[in-house]
Write a protein that holds these residues in place. Structure first.
Motif, PDB file in Angstrom:
ATOM      1  N   THR A  13       0.856  -1.176   0.000  1.00 20.18           N
ATOM      2  CA  THR A  13       0.000   0.000   0.000  1.00 20.18           C
ATOM      3  C   THR A  13       0.900   1.236   0.000  1.00 20.18           C
ATOM      4  O   THR A  13       1.829   1.307   0.801  1.00 20.18           O
ATOM      5  CB  THR A  13      -0.876   0.025   1.276  1.00 20.18           C
ATOM      6  OG1 THR A  13      -1.611  -1.187   1.343  1.00 20.18           O
ATOM      7  CG2 THR A  13      -1.829   1.199   1.282  1.00 20.18           C
ATOM      8  N   PRO A  14       0.652   2.202  -0.890  1.00 16.87           N
ATOM      9  CA  PRO A  14       1.465   3.418  -0.854  1.00 16.87           C
ATOM     10  C   PRO A  14       1.361   4.103   0.516  1.00 16.87           C
ATOM     11  O   PRO A  14       0.289   4.119   1.123  1.00 16.87           O
ATOM     12  CB  PRO A  14       0.842   4.301  -1.938  1.00 16.87           C
ATOM     13  CG  PRO A  14       0.082   3.378  -2.818  1.00 16.87           C
ATOM     14  CD  PRO A  14      -0.354   2.227  -1.952  1.00 16.87           C
ATOM     15  N   LYS A  38      -7.098  11.041   2.623  1.00 21.49           N
ATOM     16  CA  LYS A  38      -7.260   9.746   3.295  1.00 21.49           C
ATOM     17  C   LYS A  38      -8.727   9.315   3.270  1.00 21.49           C
ATOM     18  O   LYS A  38      -9.038   8.148   3.029  1.00 21.49           O
ATOM     19  CB  LYS A  38      -6.730   9.850   4.736  1.00 21.49           C
ATOM     20  CG  LYS A  38      -6.899   8.581   5.555  1.00 21.49           C
ATOM     21  CD  LYS A  38      -6.094   7.414   5.007  1.00 21.49           C
ATOM     22  CE  LYS A  38      -6.308   6.160   5.844  1.00 21.49           C
ATOM     23  NZ  LYS A  38      -6.023   4.943   5.095  1.00 21.49           N
ATOM     24  N   VAL A  45      -4.317   3.894   0.709  1.00 17.28           N
ATOM     25  CA  VAL A  45      -3.121   4.662   1.066  1.00 17.28           C
ATOM     26  C   VAL A  45      -3.004   4.735   2.580  1.00 17.28           C
ATOM     27  O   VAL A  45      -4.010   4.720   3.287  1.00 17.28           O
ATOM     28  CB  VAL A  45      -3.161   6.095   0.455  1.00 17.28           C
ATOM     29  CG1 VAL A  45      -4.273   6.933   1.074  1.00 17.28           C
ATOM     30  CG2 VAL A  45      -1.816   6.793   0.593  1.00 17.28           C
ATOM     31  N   LEU A  72       6.438   9.789  -0.788  1.00 16.00           N
ATOM     32  CA  LEU A  72       5.554   8.657  -1.022  1.00 16.00           C
ATOM     33  C   LEU A  72       6.413   7.413  -1.188  1.00 16.00           C
ATOM     34  O   LEU A  72       7.356   7.414  -1.975  1.00 16.00           O
ATOM     35  CB  LEU A  72       4.699   8.888  -2.274  1.00 16.00           C
ATOM     36  CG  LEU A  72       3.622   7.840  -2.535  1.00 16.00           C
ATOM     37  CD1 LEU A  72       2.537   7.882  -1.456  1.00 16.00           C
ATOM     38  CD2 LEU A  72       3.001   8.042  -3.913  1.00 16.00           C
ATOM     39  N   LYS A  74       6.522   3.095  -1.666  1.00  9.66           N
ATOM     40  CA  LYS A  74       5.828   1.883  -2.060  1.00  9.66           C
ATOM     41  C   LYS A  74       6.830   0.745  -1.948  1.00  9.66           C
ATOM     42  O   LYS A  74       7.929   0.836  -2.492  1.00  9.66           O
ATOM     43  CB  LYS A  74       5.314   2.023  -3.492  1.00  9.66           C
ATOM     44  CG  LYS A  74       4.553   0.802  -3.928  1.00  9.66           C
ATOM     45  CD  LYS A  74       3.282   1.176  -4.646  1.00  9.66           C
ATOM     46  CE  LYS A  74       2.408  -0.050  -4.745  1.00  9.66           C
ATOM     47  NZ  LYS A  74       2.002  -0.412  -6.043  1.00  9.66           N
ATOM     48  N   ILE A  95      -0.752   9.658  -5.773  1.00  9.12           N
ATOM     49  CA  ILE A  95      -0.908   8.377  -5.082  1.00  9.12           C
ATOM     50  C   ILE A  95      -1.465   7.318  -6.045  1.00  9.12           C
ATOM     51  O   ILE A  95      -0.965   6.195  -6.094  1.00  9.12           O
ATOM     52  CB  ILE A  95      -1.829   8.540  -3.845  1.00  9.12           C
ATOM     53  CG1 ILE A  95      -1.105   9.421  -2.803  1.00  9.12           C
ATOM     54  CG2 ILE A  95      -2.189   7.186  -3.254  1.00  9.12           C
ATOM     55  CD1 ILE A  95      -2.019  10.000  -1.755  1.00  9.12           C
ATOM     56  N   HIS A  99       0.359   3.268  -8.065  1.00 11.43           N
ATOM     57  CA  HIS A  99      -0.147   1.876  -7.991  1.00 11.43           C
ATOM     58  C   HIS A  99       0.409   1.023  -9.101  1.00 11.43           C
ATOM     59  O   HIS A  99       0.548   1.448 -10.217  1.00 11.43           O
ATOM     60  CB  HIS A  99      -1.683   1.852  -8.037  1.00 11.43           C
ATOM     61  CG  HIS A  99      -2.283   2.189  -6.697  1.00 11.43           C
ATOM     62  ND1 HIS A  99      -2.237   1.337  -5.620  1.00 11.43           N
ATOM     63  CD2 HIS A  99      -2.914   3.292  -6.263  1.00 11.43           C
ATOM     64  CE1 HIS A  99      -2.836   1.904  -4.582  1.00 11.43           C
ATOM     65  NE2 HIS A  99      -3.252   3.092  -4.952  1.00 11.43           N
TER      66      HIS A  99
END
Length: 99
Positions: A13-14, A38, A45, A72, A74, A95, A99
């Protein structure tokens, strides 16, 4: 139970990390933006806030020289970085594109 920073960012999940300071005006402006990001993205995220004054070694490790600085991650790798305040739509696009 407090997990280490490396455990938190080592996630599929980032993870959006906001390096901030209590005395920073723009950081305060960013807080509601991060909250709504959020709320919109939910479990896709993780958002964590790091107080640079309380976590100086971590700020130094990631060469955070100004606040707010957002990173960010990942799978433990930094995929994006930006200083300053971004709008909600910009953050959501960043964000989603990670992915």
């Amino acid at each position: 139970m407090k997990s280490s920073f490396s455990e938190i960012i080592n996630s599929e999940t980032p993870v959006l990390v906001d390096f901030f300071a209590d005395w920073c005006g723009p950081c305060k402006a960013l807080t509601p933006i991060l909250t709504s990001v959020k709320e919109e993205l939910g479990d896709s995220v993780k958002v964590i806030k790091i107080d640079v004054d309380k976590n100086q070694p971590l700020a130094t490790q990631y060469q955070v020289r100004g606040v707010p600085t957002m990173l960010l991650f990942k799978n433990g790798k930094q995929v994006w970085r930006q200083s300053g305040v971004l709008q909600k739509e910009e953050l959501i696009n960043v964000i989603k594109s990670s992915h």
